[in-house]
Each structure stands twice: as structure tokens, then as C-alpha cells.
Write a protein that holds these residues in place. Structure first.
Motif, PDB file in Angstrom:
ATOM      1  N   ILE A  11       2.970  -0.418  36.376  1.00  0.00           N
ATOM      2  CA  ILE A  11       2.968   0.611  37.426  1.00  0.00           C
ATOM      3  C   ILE A  11       2.883   1.999  36.803  1.00  0.00           C
ATOM      4  CG2 ILE A  11       4.327   1.650  39.283  1.00  0.00           C
ATOM      5  CD1 ILE A  11       5.580  -1.133  39.717  1.00  0.00           C
ATOM      6  N   THR A  12       3.694   2.219  35.789  1.00  0.00           N
ATOM      7  CA  THR A  12       3.734   3.531  35.141  1.00  0.00           C
ATOM      8  C   THR A  12       2.382   3.893  34.544  1.00  0.00           C
ATOM      9  OG1 THR A  12       6.070   3.169  34.612  1.00  0.00           O
ATOM     10  CG2 THR A  12       4.935   4.912  33.420  1.00  0.00           C
ATOM     11  N   ALA A  13       1.750   2.947  33.882  1.00  0.00           N
ATOM     12  CA  ALA A  13       0.446   3.216  33.262  1.00  0.00           C
ATOM     13  C   ALA A  13      -0.594   3.591  34.316  1.00  0.00           C
ATOM     14  CB  ALA A  13      -0.012   1.985  32.471  1.00  0.00           C
ATOM     15  N   GLU A  14      -0.598   2.887  35.436  1.00  0.00           N
ATOM     16  CA  GLU A  14      -1.574   3.186  36.487  1.00  0.00           C
ATOM     17  C   GLU A  14      -1.300   4.538  37.130  1.00  0.00           C
ATOM     18  OE1 GLU A  14      -2.302   1.392  40.853  1.00  0.00           O
ATOM     19  OE2 GLU A  14      -2.913   0.064  39.220  1.00  0.00           O
ATOM     20  N   LEU A  15      -0.040   4.822  37.448  1.00  0.00           N
ATOM     21  CA  LEU A  15       0.290   6.099  38.090  1.00  0.00           C
ATOM     22  C   LEU A  15       0.016   7.275  37.165  1.00  0.00           C
ATOM     23  CD1 LEU A  15       3.618   5.283  39.991  1.00  0.00           C
ATOM     24  CD2 LEU A  15       1.266   5.171  40.816  1.00  0.00           C
ATOM     25  N   GLY A  86       3.509  22.113  44.658  1.00  0.00           N
ATOM     26  CA  GLY A  86       3.576  21.795  43.227  1.00  0.00           C
ATOM     27  C   GLY A  86       2.606  20.686  42.853  1.00  0.00           C
ATOM     28  N   LYS A  87       2.778  20.161  41.649  1.00  0.00           N
ATOM     29  CA  LYS A  87       1.900  19.091  41.182  1.00  0.00           C
ATOM     30  C   LYS A  87       2.687  18.129  40.305  1.00  0.00           C
ATOM     31  CE  LYS A  87       0.185  21.627  37.125  1.00  0.00           C
ATOM     32  NZ  LYS A  87      -1.027  22.111  36.416  1.00  0.00           N
ATOM     33  N   ILE A  88       2.157  16.932  40.193  1.00  0.00           N
ATOM     34  CA  ILE A  88       2.740  15.907  39.322  1.00  0.00           C
ATOM     35  C   ILE A  88       2.183  16.106  37.915  1.00  0.00           C
ATOM     36  CG2 ILE A  88       2.899  13.427  38.866  1.00  0.00           C
ATOM     37  CD1 ILE A  88       2.608  12.970  41.875  1.00  0.00           C
ATOM     38  N   VAL A  89       3.059  16.238  36.929  1.00  0.00           N
ATOM     39  CA  VAL A  89       2.597  16.500  35.558  1.00  0.00           C
ATOM     40  C   VAL A  89       2.844  15.327  34.614  1.00  0.00           C
ATOM     41  CG1 VAL A  89       2.799  18.991  35.762  1.00  0.00           C
ATOM     42  CG2 VAL A  89       4.790  17.645  35.015  1.00  0.00           C
ATOM     43  N   SER A  90       3.702  14.386  35.020  1.00  0.00           N
ATOM     44  CA  SER A  90       3.970  13.260  34.117  1.00  0.00           C
ATOM     45  C   SER A  90       4.555  12.088  34.902  1.00  0.00           C
ATOM     46  CB  SER A  90       4.953  13.660  33.005  1.00  0.00           C
ATOM     47  OG  SER A  90       6.218  14.001  33.556  1.00  0.00           O
ATOM     48  N   VAL A  91       4.274  10.901  34.398  1.00  0.00           N
ATOM     49  CA  VAL A  91       4.890   9.673  34.916  1.00  0.00           C
ATOM     50  C   VAL A  91       5.218   8.812  33.703  1.00  0.00           C
ATOM     51  CG1 VAL A  91       4.661   7.656  36.397  1.00  0.00           C
ATOM     52  CG2 VAL A  91       3.486   9.763  37.022  1.00  0.00           C
ATOM     53  N   ARG A  92       6.492   8.518  33.503  1.00  0.00           N
ATOM     54  CA  ARG A  92       6.858   7.729  32.318  1.00  0.00           C
ATOM     55  C   ARG A  92       7.974   6.754  32.644  1.00  0.00           C
ATOM     56  NH1 ARG A  92      11.183   9.272  28.873  1.00  0.00           N
ATOM     57  NH2 ARG A  92      12.457  10.987  29.709  1.00  0.00           N
ATOM     58  N   GLN A  93       8.027   5.700  31.844  1.00  0.00           N
ATOM     59  CA  GLN A  93       9.068   4.692  31.971  1.00  0.00           C
ATOM     60  C   GLN A  93      10.185   4.978  30.985  1.00  0.00           C
ATOM     61  OE1 GLN A  93       7.734   0.743  30.961  1.00  0.00           O
ATOM     62  NE2 GLN A  93       9.531  -0.283  31.819  1.00  0.00           N
ATOM     63  N   TYR A  94      11.431   4.765  31.408  1.00  0.00           N
ATOM     64  CA  TYR A  94      12.564   4.941  30.506  1.00  0.00           C
ATOM     65  C   TYR A  94      12.705   3.684  29.646  1.00  0.00           C
ATOM     66  CZ  TYR A  94      14.320   9.152  32.832  1.00  0.00           C
ATOM     67  OH  TYR A  94      14.469  10.422  33.317  1.00  0.00           O
ATOM     68  N   PHE A  96      12.391   0.306  27.956  1.00  0.00           N
ATOM     69  CA  PHE A  96      11.915  -0.917  28.611  1.00  0.00           C
ATOM     70  C   PHE A  96      12.872  -1.254  29.751  1.00  0.00           C
ATOM     71  CE2 PHE A  96      10.716  -5.521  28.711  1.00  0.00           C
ATOM     72  CZ  PHE A  96       9.378  -5.312  28.973  1.00  0.00           C
ATOM     73  N   GLU A  97      13.128  -0.215  30.552  1.00  0.00           N
ATOM     74  CA  GLU A  97      14.023  -0.346  31.695  1.00  0.00           C
ATOM     75  C   GLU A  97      13.209  -0.310  32.990  1.00  0.00           C
ATOM     76  OE1 GLU A  97      17.200  -0.852  31.583  1.00  0.00           O
ATOM     77  OE2 GLU A  97      17.788  -0.282  29.540  1.00  0.00           O
ATOM     78  N   ARG A  98      13.840  -0.706  34.090  1.00  0.00           N
ATOM     79  CA  ARG A  98      13.194  -0.648  35.401  1.00  0.00           C
ATOM     80  C   ARG A  98      13.474   0.702  36.056  1.00  0.00           C
ATOM     81  NH1 ARG A  98      15.555  -5.702  38.344  1.00  0.00           N
ATOM     82  NH2 ARG A  98      17.325  -5.156  37.030  1.00  0.00           N
ATOM     83  N   ALA A  99      13.036   1.734  35.381  1.00  0.00           N
ATOM     84  CA  ALA A  99      13.233   3.102  35.869  1.00  0.00           C
ATOM     85  C   ALA A  99      12.011   3.936  35.520  1.00  0.00           C
ATOM     86  CB  ALA A  99      14.495   3.716  35.260  1.00  0.00           C
ATOM     87  N   ILE A 100      11.520   4.698  36.500  1.00  0.00           N
ATOM     88  CA  ILE A 100      10.335   5.535  36.323  1.00  0.00           C
ATOM     89  C   ILE A 100      10.715   6.987  36.602  1.00  0.00           C
ATOM     90  CG2 ILE A 100       8.019   6.062  37.195  1.00  0.00           C
ATOM     91  CD1 ILE A 100       7.707   3.144  37.914  1.00  0.00           C
ATOM     92  N   GLU A 101      10.299   7.857  35.698  1.00  0.00           N
ATOM     93  CA  GLU A 101      10.529   9.293  35.874  1.00  0.00           C
ATOM     94  C   GLU A 101       9.205   9.966  36.241  1.00  0.00           C
ATOM     95  OE1 GLU A 101      12.467  11.977  32.726  1.00  0.00           O
ATOM     96  OE2 GLU A 101      10.342  12.546  32.765  1.00  0.00           O
ATOM     97  N   ILE A 102       9.197  10.647  37.372  1.00  0.00           N
ATOM     98  CA  ILE A 102       8.015  11.395  37.804  1.00  0.00           C
ATOM     99  C   ILE A 102       8.334  12.879  37.631  1.00  0.00           C
ATOM    100  CG2 ILE A 102       6.396  11.852  39.686  1.00  0.00           C
ATOM    101  CD1 ILE A 102       7.217   9.199  40.924  1.00  0.00           C
ATOM    102  N   GLY A 103       7.557  13.556  36.776  1.00  0.00           N
ATOM    103  CA  GLY A 103       7.794  14.968  36.510  1.00  0.00           C
ATOM    104  C   GLY A 103       6.904  15.855  37.374  1.00  0.00           C
ATOM    105  N   PHE A 104       7.482  16.955  37.886  1.00  0.00           N
ATOM    106  CA  PHE A 104       6.763  17.889  38.757  1.00  0.00           C
ATOM    107  C   PHE A 104       6.821  19.301  38.180  1.00  0.00           C
ATOM    108  CE2 PHE A 104       8.521  14.509  41.357  1.00  0.00           C
ATOM    109  CZ  PHE A 104       7.475  14.146  42.190  1.00  0.00           C
ATOM    110  N   GLU A 105       5.808  20.082  38.461  1.00  0.00           N
ATOM    111  CA  GLU A 105       5.827  21.521  38.223  1.00  0.00           C
ATOM    112  C   GLU A 105       5.583  22.221  39.552  1.00  0.00           C
ATOM    113  OE1 GLU A 105       3.107  22.799  35.259  1.00  0.00           O
ATOM    114  OE2 GLU A 105       4.277  21.989  33.567  1.00  0.00           O
ATOM    115  N   ALA A 106       6.416  23.210  39.850  1.00  0.00           N
ATOM    116  CA  ALA A 106       6.284  23.948  41.110  1.00  0.00           C
ATOM    117  C   ALA A 106       6.779  25.372  40.878  1.00  0.00           C
ATOM    118  CB  ALA A 106       7.082  23.248  42.212  1.00  0.00           C
ATOM    119  N   LYS A 107       6.942  26.129  41.956  1.00  0.00           N
ATOM    120  CA  LYS A 107       7.464  27.492  41.870  1.00  0.00           C
ATOM    121  C   LYS A 107       8.626  27.652  42.832  1.00  0.00           C
ATOM    122  CE  LYS A 107       3.155  29.695  40.400  1.00  0.00           C
ATOM    123  NZ  LYS A 107       2.164  30.755  40.655  1.00  0.00           N
TER     124      LYS A 107
END
Length: 585
Positions: A11-15, A86-94, A96-107
Motif C-alpha cells: 500500500i505504501t509503495a503505491e500511495l 496543502g499537499k501530500i509530500v511523503s508516504v512511508r511505512q514505520y 515493518f509495522e502496520r503503520a503508515i505515515e502520510i506527510g503534508f505541507e501546508a500554510k
């Protein structure tokens, strides 16, 4: 269900590939534990769903329809405040856990650039959506966790985010050959291979563990002693090299045409016993798997009171009907009492007051047997005859009334079955609200309506609209009130009405007034639509009745959605849901 760390990696790789630098257009919260981002990525509008549902946790790009509440919840309002524009700047997995971090940049309000993170923990019943600032201080959380909920880990606004406590297991992505062989040698030889894998390595589902065992030992229930450790290590390593190289091949496993498992890699352990469907996209796979599950979950959570009401009402009707049928069976012997009265009347000259019983010839029987009748010694012979006549009359009247009541109960039972079918096929809160209103008008749910709908803004729903291959419009009712409106108000006399034969279902109207008679293909498609919107939608071949709308009649006092007709045709069709979906406008 195999939403393990390997699936999360896919999922993380695709997103990450599809959503990096995607601009946020809108943010919604369709469910209390689900967030929907509408984003623009490379000129394409995509919908990112992040769900922390206990039964259906996931993060994926979705095409499933979502109904948004009229008033956004607080968590949604918080996300809009910080992430709008804002916008999505990163999607990464923590790890080898079942947790995904979605990073945003905004103002922020002053126009200064800020960073925000949405952490999606996909941990089954412990799943959560956690929103933090650039220092990982929690700003908001979909499911707050305080000391009353957990003494080990709290998740509350103002706290610094910390990952859930790690399991005492090895990370398979970082396990080398020596460590694997040492663990193999130290383990008991008679332990099942798949159990050994899940017990010692983190993030691996039972499905993947069985697949590794099956490939290494030829069976899912083989033990460590039955597998060469080098072969097992090779099969184990191949799986995680696939993850490291992002070489995913998402697949859905079906049994009897129903999906029950999915995985990020090909699955061969089931052989010919199951169907394995390949997908090009992980998001498409998750949509295909969760569509029916989510609808069922919404039904049980949002319509629990309606389900209890309908089930209870049908149970009461069944008990009442059973008792009435028993009484009706007793009434069938009513003619015997009329004959007894006639026999006493014909023999009045031979009877006298004070007799307790009398033996008379039964001339109603060709064999002319004698029958012994009980008399009331306090009554005259004529009064005893009237006593039998009254019992006959009572049973006759009871038979007529019971027959009438059984017919009414059968109609009510059919109506409740139609409501049950509508509840089963409801897809949103508005449809449930319409069904609630319908039950209220029918005299079933006035108390429920007042309790559930107080202070809520009513969103009107419209009938479903389809377009056949020949360009004809087909309308389908979402509830029985809409069925009545379509059949008796909107339909023209020359329009065609469709309904599945002998089972609950929606009314479908093929609009053709002022146009030539539709081709056979359009009739078939309209019948297929009616079959799809019925309780027989899973049938292999379904019979659908159809007739012109002018032949429909509604009996006085009938429940909503009930019609009668005497002139009709029938068609046998296969309710192909994919073809029906393609016709929906």
C-alpha cells in the motif's frame, strides 16, 4: 484477512508513487473512524481513504461511493483547518509495522509553511488515525485512548506520539541466514512450520506463513522436521526480497465466488479449491474486498434499531400466525356441530328435559351409525339443539375472521420482508433515514424516528437512474415510498413496470412513453436491473415479471410498495452486477 506488514508495504509503495505532491482539494469524514481526502495528482482527481475501522482498517485510493454527513465532525474540521490547500509530500511505512505515515505541507493562518503528519495505525481493533504537528505532538485523534481504555499506551491531544510497544519477535526484513538457521536449530522439530514463522517473526500473517510452508514443504501443515532448513530459508527469503524490491502482485482469493482473503503476492496453497484473481493495483484490490464488508458493517451499526424492529415484528407475526392456524384447524370441524343440532331437532319428540346424553342415528352418514350426544340436563331438547347451533356459528365466524387475519398477516409479513431487503441493500445514511420515515408512516417506528432523527438535517434521496443500451431510462426505487411514487405517479400508462417474481425487490420503471417499443435487449437489461435490486440478486437465474404501468392496481389500505396485476409477461435473466453497474448514470 491478511492485512499484514507486507500488505502495508505494498500500500505504501503505491500511495507514495501516486500521491507524492498531490494537492488537497477537499477533506471529508464519512464515518467516525474514516477520513476521505479528495486530491489532485498529475491532473487527475483521486480519493484517498484512511479507515481505522476495527473490522476494515486500511489506507487506499478508492472509487467506492461515500456519503458525507451534513455537519463535519470535529476531527474533520481540525484536518481542514491545518491541511486546506496543502499537499501530500511523503508516504512511508514505520519499519515493518502496520503503520503508515502520510506527510503534508501546508500554510498556517499567518501564511508560514508548516508540516503535519497523519499516522494510520492499521492494527485491527486497535486501529487509529492520529494527526500530529512537525514535532509529532498530537493535535487530534480519531479514537482517543486514555487511562480508562489502556494503561500501557495513551493517545491524546497534547501528547508526543509514540509507536505501539514492539512485539518480542524478529524483523524478517533484517534477519540474516545465520540468525534464521540458529532459530531453526533451537526450535522443536514437531512444531508446525507456519506456526513457527508467526511465533518468531513480526508482521507476517497466517496466510503468508502458510504459503511459505506450502512452498517449502508441499503442505500447509508440515512440521519443521519435514522441511529442509535451506529450502525453508530460501522460500522465506524470496517473500521478503519481493517486499524489499517492491515487486508486488496483489491478488484476491475467492471461494464459491465470495472473497475471503487477499495478499500482496501470488497464493498457490489452495490449489484448484479456490479462485485467485490478480489485480494491477493494491487500491483496486482493497476496494473489491471491502465493498461488501463495509456495506454490511454500516447496516449493522447505523440500522441496528431498524433491524431489531423488523426482526421483532416478523417474529411476532410468525407466533401470531402459528396460533391462528391452530385455531383455524379446530374450526374445520364446525359442520359436525351443525349436524348434531339437526339430529337433536329431528328427534325432539323422543327427548325430554333432564336427559344428560342421547344416542341418535346419524343420517348424514350413508352407513347410518349411531352417535352419542352430550346434553345439558338443565335445558330443554330445543335449547340443547340451539347450543350446538351456536357453537357451529361461533366456529364459522371464527373461521372467516381467522382467514381474513391470516391474509392480513401474510401481507404484513411480505411488507416487512421487503423492508428487510431494502435495509440489506441500503448504501447510505439517507437511504436508512428514508426507510425509517417509511416505517414511521406505516405505524412501526415513530419512537425510533423521534429518537434517531431529532436535530438531524434530512437529506432527500432520489430513485436510482439507469440508461439501457438503446438509450431508454430505467428508474429504481430505493424504498417502498419511492416504489409507490414511481409506479403510480411518475410512470406513464405505456411505460413498463418490472419486479422480481415472488420475492421482495424494488420496482423498476422502463420509461418509453412517446418512443418506439424498446428492443428486446433493453427489456432484458431492465429485467436484469430489477433482479439485481431484489432479494434474489445472488441467484443464477431469476424470473422477473413485467407489465405496462396501466395494469397496476393498489388495493385500498395496502402497505407501501404493494401492487396487484393480472396481465403480465415474464423473463428469466442473470443479475450480472457488473453489467448493471455499467448502466448506472
Amino acid at each position: 484477512m491478511a492485512l499484514d506488514a507486507g500488505m502495508v508495504a505494498a500500500i505504501t509503495a503505491e500511495l507514495s508513487a501516486r500521491l507524492t505532491n498531490a494537492k488537497i482539494e477537499k477533506i471529508y469524514q464519512p464515518e467516525k473512524d474514516q477520513i476521505l481526502f479528495v486530491v489532485r495528482a498529475g491532473g487527475e482527481i483521486l480519493r484517498l481513504c484512511a479507515s481505522a475501522s476495527s473490522n476494515n482498517p486500511r489506507v487506499n485510493i478508492t472509487t467506492l461511493p461515500k456519503e458525507n454527513p451534513a455537519v463535519p465532525p470535529m476531527f474533520c474540521t481540525l484536518l481542514r483547518k491545518h491541511l486546506a490547500g496543502g499537499k501530500i509530500v511523503s508516504v512511508r511505512q514505520y519499519g515493518f509495522e502496520r503503520a503508515i505515515e502520510i506527510g503534508f505541507e501546508a500554510k498556517d493562518e499567518m501564511g508560514f509553511a508548516i508540516k503535519r503528519y497523519l499516522i494510520c495505525e492499521l492494527l485491527g481493533k486497535f486501529s487509529n488515525l492520529i494527526f500530529t504537528d512537525e514535532n509529532f505532538r498530537i493535535l487530534g485523534v480519531a479514537k482517543p485512548v486514555d487511562f480508562t481504555t489502556s494503561t500501557k499506551r495513551q493517545v491524546l491531544p497534547g501528547m508526543i506520539y509514540e509507536m505501539p510497544p514492539k512485539q518480542d519477535k524478529l524483523d524478517p526484513m533484517q534477519t540474516d541466514l545465520n540468525t534464521f538457521f540458529a532459530l531453526y536449530d533451537e526450535s522443536e522439530a514437531d512444531i508446525r512450520c507456519d506456526k513457527w514463522i508467526t511465533a518468531n517473526f513480526m508482521g507476517i500473517s497466517s496466510l503468508v506463513a502458510r504459503e511459505i510452508a506450502s512452498r517449502a514443504g508441499g503442505s500447509i501443515d508440515c512440521t519443521l522436521s519435514q522441511i529442509n532448513r535451506t529450502v525453508l530459508c530460501q522460500c522465506f527469503t524470496e517473500v521478503f526480497e519481493r517486499i524489499k524490491q517492491s515487486s508486488f502482485a496483489p491478488c484476491l482469493i475467492k471461494k464459491d465466488a465470495k472473497a475471503f482473503e487477499f495478499c500482496f503476492m501470488p497464493i498457490v496453497q489452495y490449489g484448484i479449491g479456490c479462485e485467485v484473481e490478480r489485480f494491477d493495483s493494491v487500491s483496486e484490490l482493497l476496494d473489491a474486498f471491502y465493498a461488501a464488508r463495509e456495506n454490511e458493517e454500516r447496516l449493522h451499526t447505523r440500522a441496528q434499531d431498524l433491524l431489531h424492529l423488523v426482526i421483532g415484528a416478523m417474529a411476532r407475526i410468525d407466533r401470531k400466525t402459528q396460533a391462528q392456524k391452530k385455531e383455524l384447524a379446530e374450526c374445520r370441524d364446525k359442520e359436525r356441530f351443525k349436524q348434531y343440532g339437526d339430529l337433536i331437532t329431528a328427534n325432539l319428540y323422543a327427548l325430554k328435559r333432564g336427559d344428560t346424553e342421547v344416542c341418535l342415528v346419524n343420517y348424514y352418514d350413508d352407513a347410518m351409525p349411531e352417535v352419542t350426544l352430550t346434553l345439558d340436563s338443565r335445558l330443554t331438547p330445543a335449547a340443547n339443539a340451539q347450543r350446538y347451533y351456536k357453537k357451529y356459528t361461533k366456529l364459522k365466524n371464527a373461521e372467516e375472521e381467522l382467514t381474513k387475519q391470516l391474509s392480513i398477516a401474510a401481507d404484513e409479513r411480505r411488507y416487512l420482508e421487503s423492508v428487510w431487503d431494502l435495509l440489506r441493500r441500503a448504501t447510505g445514511q439517507s437511504e436508512l433515514a428514508d426507510i425509517r420515515d417509511e416505517l414511521s408512516l406505516a405505524g412501526y417506528a415513530s419512537r425510533l424516528k423521534k429518537r434517531e432523527m431529532a436535530g438531524k438535517k434530512k437529506v432527500a434521496t432520489k430513485p436510482l437512474r439507469y440508461r439501457t443500451s438503446g438509450g431508454y431510462t430505467v428508474y429504481v426505487g430505493r424504498n417502498n415510498l419511492q416504489n409507490d411514487e414511481l409506479s403510480f405517479k411518475r410512470a406513464e400508462k405505456e411505460d413498463y413496470w418490472f419486479h422480481v417474481h415472488g420475492a421482495p425487490g424494488s420496482h423498476a420503471i422502463l420509461c418509453c412513453a412517446g418512443q418506439p417499443e424498446p428492443p428486446a435487449e433493453d427489456f432484458t437489461e431492465a429485467a436484469m436491473i430489477a433482479a439485481h435490486h431484489s432479494s434474489l440478486s445472488d441467484g443464477a437465474m431469476v424470473t422477473v415479471d413485467y407489465t405496462k404501468a396501466r395494469h397496476l392496481k393498489r388495493p385500498p389500505g395496502a402497505k407501501p410498495g404493494f401492487v396487484i396485476y393480472h396481465t403480465n409477461y415474464s423473463a428469466n435473466v442473470v443479475p450480472d452486477k457488473d453489467k448493471v453497474a455499467a448502466l448506472l448514470e
